[in-house]
Design a protein around this motif. Structure first.
Motif, mmCIF file in Angstrom:
data_model
loop_
_atom_site.group_PDB
_atom_site.id
_atom_site.type_symbol
_atom_site.label_atom_id
_atom_site.label_comp_id
_atom_site.label_asym_id
_atom_site.label_seq_id
_atom_site.Cartn_x
_atom_site.Cartn_y
_atom_site.Cartn_z
ATOM 1 N N ARG B 161 1.099 -1.317 -0.015
ATOM 2 C CA ARG B 161 0.068 -0.108 -0.067
ATOM 3 C C ARG B 161 1.018 1.326 0.040
ATOM 4 O O ARG B 161 2.160 1.153 0.308
ATOM 5 C CB ARG B 161 -1.019 0.056 1.301
ATOM 6 N N ARG B 162 0.304 2.399 -0.366
ATOM 7 C CA ARG B 162 1.131 3.662 -0.585
ATOM 8 C C ARG B 162 1.631 4.173 0.902
ATOM 9 O O ARG B 162 0.987 3.962 1.638
ATOM 10 C CB ARG B 162 0.197 4.783 -0.984
ATOM 11 N N GLY B 163 2.946 4.421 0.807
ATOM 12 C CA GLY B 163 3.813 4.988 1.659
ATOM 13 C C GLY B 163 4.287 3.810 2.649
ATOM 14 O O GLY B 163 5.066 3.985 3.679
ATOM 15 N N VAL B 164 4.183 2.523 2.515
ATOM 16 C CA VAL B 164 4.416 1.761 3.455
ATOM 17 C C VAL B 164 5.869 1.414 3.190
ATOM 18 O O VAL B 164 6.421 1.469 2.105
ATOM 19 C CB VAL B 164 3.817 0.253 3.234
ATOM 20 N N SER B 165 6.758 1.073 4.503
ATOM 21 C CA SER B 165 8.294 1.071 4.487
ATOM 22 C C SER B 165 8.736 -0.389 3.574
ATOM 23 O O SER B 165 8.286 -1.318 4.098
ATOM 24 C CB SER B 165 8.987 1.155 5.668
ATOM 25 N N GLU B 187 16.652 -25.599 2.304
ATOM 26 C CA GLU B 187 16.801 -24.083 2.170
ATOM 27 C C GLU B 187 16.575 -23.780 0.791
ATOM 28 O O GLU B 187 17.364 -23.982 -0.250
ATOM 29 C CB GLU B 187 18.245 -23.587 2.498
ATOM 30 N N THR B 188 15.470 -22.761 0.412
ATOM 31 C CA THR B 188 15.035 -22.701 -0.936
ATOM 32 C C THR B 188 15.523 -21.202 -0.924
ATOM 33 O O THR B 188 14.959 -20.317 -0.366
ATOM 34 C CB THR B 188 13.565 -22.820 -1.242
ATOM 35 N N PRO B 189 16.545 -20.818 -2.347
ATOM 36 C CA PRO B 189 16.649 -19.443 -2.423
ATOM 37 C C PRO B 189 15.394 -18.687 -2.896
ATOM 38 O O PRO B 189 14.368 -19.487 -3.259
ATOM 39 C CB PRO B 189 17.746 -19.480 -3.523
ATOM 40 N N ALA B 190 15.132 -17.537 -2.552
ATOM 41 C CA ALA B 190 13.921 -16.854 -2.997
ATOM 42 C C ALA B 190 14.070 -15.326 -3.180
ATOM 43 O O ALA B 190 15.186 -14.753 -3.042
ATOM 44 C CB ALA B 190 12.985 -16.692 -1.647
ATOM 45 N N LEU B 191 13.459 -15.036 -3.996
ATOM 46 C CA LEU B 191 13.243 -13.445 -4.461
ATOM 47 C C LEU B 191 12.191 -12.753 -3.978
ATOM 48 O O LEU B 191 10.920 -13.492 -4.264
ATOM 49 C CB LEU B 191 13.467 -13.321 -6.076
ATOM 50 N N ILE B 192 12.304 -11.780 -3.268
ATOM 51 C CA ILE B 192 10.974 -11.042 -2.959
ATOM 52 C C ILE B 192 10.985 -9.710 -3.609
ATOM 53 O O ILE B 192 11.860 -8.902 -3.657
ATOM 54 C CB ILE B 192 11.208 -10.745 -1.426
ATOM 55 N N SER B 193 9.726 -9.686 -4.638
ATOM 56 C CA SER B 193 9.494 -8.482 -5.467
ATOM 57 C C SER B 193 8.613 -7.485 -4.784
ATOM 58 O O SER B 193 7.304 -7.977 -4.453
ATOM 59 C CB SER B 193 9.205 -8.912 -6.663
ATOM 60 N N LEU B 194 9.004 -6.211 -4.458
ATOM 61 C CA LEU B 194 8.111 -5.323 -3.668
ATOM 62 C C LEU B 194 7.534 -4.327 -4.656
ATOM 63 O O LEU B 194 8.245 -3.621 -5.399
ATOM 64 C CB LEU B 194 8.812 -4.734 -2.579
ATOM 65 N N SER B 195 6.281 -4.619 -5.186
ATOM 66 C CA SER B 195 5.867 -3.752 -6.166
ATOM 67 C C SER B 195 4.724 -2.640 -5.661
ATOM 68 O O SER B 195 4.137 -3.042 -4.717
ATOM 69 C CB SER B 195 5.164 -4.905 -7.214
ATOM 70 N N GLY B 196 4.563 -1.717 -6.567
ATOM 71 C CA GLY B 196 3.585 -0.694 -6.123
ATOM 72 C C GLY B 196 2.122 -1.082 -6.605
ATOM 73 O O GLY B 196 1.316 -0.351 -6.286
ATOM 74 N N GLY B 197 2.172 -1.796 -7.682
ATOM 75 C CA GLY B 197 0.823 -2.132 -8.235
ATOM 76 C C GLY B 197 0.354 -1.024 -9.058
ATOM 77 O O GLY B 197 1.030 0.043 -9.196
ATOM 78 N N PHE B 198 -0.926 -1.376 -9.579
ATOM 79 C CA PHE B 198 -1.574 -0.280 -10.526
ATOM 80 C C PHE B 198 -2.185 0.760 -9.649
ATOM 81 O O PHE B 198 -2.253 1.967 -9.746
ATOM 82 C CB PHE B 198 -2.324 -0.786 -11.520
ATOM 83 N N ARG B 199 -2.890 0.094 -8.580
ATOM 84 C CA ARG B 199 -3.695 1.083 -7.546
ATOM 85 C C ARG B 199 -2.930 0.921 -6.225
ATOM 86 O O ARG B 199 -2.922 -0.138 -5.736
ATOM 87 C CB ARG B 199 -5.061 0.571 -7.566
ATOM 88 N N ASN B 200 -2.193 1.861 -5.774
ATOM 89 C CA ASN B 200 -1.640 1.722 -4.388
ATOM 90 C C ASN B 200 -2.141 2.753 -3.606
ATOM 91 O O ASN B 200 -1.318 3.400 -2.627
ATOM 92 C CB ASN B 200 -0.224 1.590 -4.628
ATOM 93 N N LYS B 201 -3.244 3.136 -3.535
ATOM 94 C CA LYS B 201 -3.981 3.981 -2.448
ATOM 95 C C LYS B 201 -4.013 3.172 -1.118
ATOM 96 O O LYS B 201 -4.576 1.903 -1.277
ATOM 97 C CB LYS B 201 -5.259 4.467 -2.813
ATOM 98 N N ALA B 202 -3.801 3.823 0.050
ATOM 99 C CA ALA B 202 -4.194 3.034 1.068
ATOM 100 C C ALA B 202 -5.636 2.844 1.555
ATOM 101 O O ALA B 202 -6.305 3.590 1.255
ATOM 102 C CB ALA B 202 -3.414 3.685 2.355
#
Lengths: 209, 202
Positions: B161-165, B187-202
């Motif tokens: 959501r908008r503004g989240v750290s 132990e599985t390697p992983a990728l974390i993808s932090l996306s803003g999305g199309f709509r990101n209003k709180a």
């Protein structure tokens, strides 16, 4: 324990450390750069259509059937008579072809960096969209300056986070405070390549809240 | 994260781009320099004579058309059709191979007897998404598993959501992936993808 295991066993983590790191290096590189899949697919489709058309024309000519658009003989004659084509057409065609060709070459050799940054991490790879960083910085900047979040716009480029503040009339904005708050926040995020904040206060404010 | 051969993509663009650029420059020269135009006729008539001689040297034994054409055609044309068809197949397979690489199995172990334990990636993916559902900082989350150089890697895409750290969300997802590793014992390697999305209003 006998048998083969897929997946990295915890006890093997030290030994496999280097290959995990190279896996992560590959992932990080691919997630932050464009794959050029879309232009490649477009180009491949056009080539496909041309090949299909050419094969059809040749087959029709072999079967002595009428051509769809232009038989091989017609194409050959047109090429031979190229010097009688008006130079205007050739010029335009040449410019168009050269521009498209140049763009494709540019696409092929340029880096194609996506609007993303990496988060530094020991455990897993993490990639963040730039607009996520921008909205987090904007929120903290608005809090620090004591203004509404709508008056703050943040743009994130490769090395800088530019905070643009539109002050409301009569309320001065402490640029230094905003900049140090943003710097602290960006340092805490741990972004690679590191982002430095820049604060720009608009010279014309907004009336009201 | 997928298998797309990016080098091949760029190579195709480079080759086609260079050909187009050369053709374009050639057309520009043709339009502007009279010497080029003057030189075209002799060049083309030499080429036409060469092509004609190849075609005459390779006649087709059996006529294809009904009724048969006046003069025998050349099997070079048939060769050309075959080559073009092969090119079409190559190009289609090139297009279809973009974006592959997802896998079904995230871990497996051969048992001591005849059995085996196979952990499907759906288990890990659903566990992660379930653990992330209901978090107020997140709009949505999605997990998938890819094979990167033969190693299964989980990709978790979360929409913030908008503004989240992003650092806070990363720590939380990291913790969930650690728990998953503890649960599975690998132990599985992983990728974390932090996306803003199309709509990101709180």
């Amino acid at each position: 324990m006998s048998g083969e295991t897929i997946g990295v066993r915890r006890s093997e983590r030290q030994r496999r450390g280097r290959s995990t790191q190279s896996t992560y290096a590959r992932i990080r590189r691919r997630e932050t750069h464009s794959s050029r899949s879309t232009p490649a697919i477009v180009v491949a489709s056009v080539l496909c259509l041309l090949c299909v058309w050419a094969a059809t024309e040749i087959t029709l000519a072999l079967l002595d059937a009428p051509a769809l658009v232009a038989s091989p003989a017609t194409v050959g004659t047109a090429l031979t008579n190229l010097d009688s084509v008006p130079s205007g057409y050739l010029f335009v065609a040449g410019v168009v072809a050269a521009l498209i060709g140049g763009s494709l070459i540019a696409l092929a050799v340029s880096a194609g960096r996506r609007a993303r940054h990496l988060l530094s991490s020991d455990s897993h790879a993490a990639v963040v969209d730039d607009n996520v960083i921008a909205s987090a910085v904007a929120r903290r900047a608005a809090q620090t300056a004591g203004i509404s979040p709508d008056s703050v716009r943040v743009t994130v480029s490769r090395r800088f986070a530019t905070v643009r503040v539109i002050p409301s009339s009569g309320t001065p904005v402490d640029a230094a405070a905003v900049e140090s708050a943003a710097k602290a926040q960006l340092d805490e995020f741990g972004i690679v390549p590191p982002l430095r904040p820049r604060v720009r206060i608009a010279s014309e404010g907004k009336v009201g809240a | 994260m997928n298998n797309t051969n990016r080098f091949l993509n760029r190579l195709l663009l480079l080759v086609v781009g260079t050909v187009l650029l050369c053709v374009g420059v050639g057309a520009l020269l043709f339009a502007s320099a009279p010497q080029v135009r003057a030189g075209w006729r002799p060049l083309v008539s030499d080429a036409a004579a060469a092509v004609a001689s190849w075609l005459n040297a390779t006649p087709l034994a059996a006529p294809l058309a009904t009724p048969p054409a006046a003069e025998p055609s050349s099997w070079l044309w048939i060769l050309a059709v075959v080559v073009l068809a092969a090119a079409v197949l190559l190009l289609v397979s090139f297009m279809l191979r973009q974006g592959r690489g997802r896998i079904d199995v995230i871990a497996s172990r051969q048992g001591t007897g005849n059995g085996a334990i196979v952990v499907r990636s759906a288990l890990a993916e659903q566990a992660v998404v379930e653990a992330l559902s209901g978090r107020p900082e997140l709009f949505s989350s999605h997990a998938s598993t890819y094979a990167v150089r033969g190693i299964p890697v989980i990709k978790v895409v979360v929409t913030l959501r908008r503004g989240v750290s992003p650092r806070d969300v990363f720590s939380f997802v990291d913790g969930i992936l650690q728990s998953l590793d503890d649960l599975l014992g690998v132990e599985t390697p992983a990728l974390i993808s932090l996306s803003g999305g199309f709509r990101n209003k709180a």
